[in-house]
Motif scaffolding. Sequence first.
Motif: not given
Length: 311
Positions: A113-136
């Motif tokens: 995930v440290s390599r994903t911020p500049e990746r235009l092919d990655i859905d950043q919103t969906a990734l952030m949502q997964r990260a938040a839900r991991w904590l929960i």
Amino acid sequence: MSVWLDPSKEFDLLADLRSLVAKADFADPSKLIAILKDGEDALVAFGIFGGTKAVFKAYHTEDAAVQVQSAADALAEYTARLRDHKDLGIVPALASAPELGLLIMEFAEGTQVSRTPERLDIDQTALMQRAARWLIACAGTDTIERAFAPNKTLRKLEDPIAQLDPQASPECIELFNCLKKQRPELRGQPLIWGPTHGDFAPVNLMDDGERLIAFDVQGVPRLPLLKAATNFLVARDLKRSVQHDLRWGLDVQTASDFFDALEAHIPIDEKAIRFFIGHGMLRRLLFDSFKGNGRENAKVRVQNYLGEMQE
């Protein structure tokens, strides 16, 4: 800083690790393929264990046996906590030999995930949502509301700050003083605490677009979930050049995506988030290593944080 790998040593390191695995005499066959990291605390390699892609970790520390057992126990607990979540997980332990300081874990597929911020092919919103839900999901129902003690949080940074040259590190001094000014309104503030990854950071997460997998656990500490959340976002953004609008030094959109998902499960306290962001930035300025323009990028974001605090 740990040396990731001296290529000239890889052959001998693999031979030593094969000997260690042989001593463990596991029932499943193994095959070591490549060294991933030759660190001060542990040697890490990629291979196959019982037909499964695996990571082999040999601890070098004096308390290696304790470290292995603690990690294996933590992985088992995390695995149980995340069992019912198809898009969230943690690398399970495949085998361990505490007496040899050896732990074998399943290999996590995907992109770090440290390599994903500049990746235009990655859905950043969906990734952030997964990260938040991991904590929960990891915290589950095992959460409590506890009063926050900001003095205790800052006390650990007092000595490192006192040892700094104010002329060489003015942003650290200014940030520390800014955090001290925030204490009164946070003292006794109720926050949600729960079990979580000891270092929930992008570097310790893999994502394949559908599933987020965590690794490199450090026990199962109980922390304010908002602190774990901001640590993740600070680790994601601090060293990166500014490409998007900022709030408190973080990229507005991805931080909003993350906290929107988190807010569906726990109360969002903006004053606490603001404090934890500044605290996370200060810790990284004090203790992290920086490459290239990383420190200069961090200073720009810290100045944005300080500027907003003065408005």
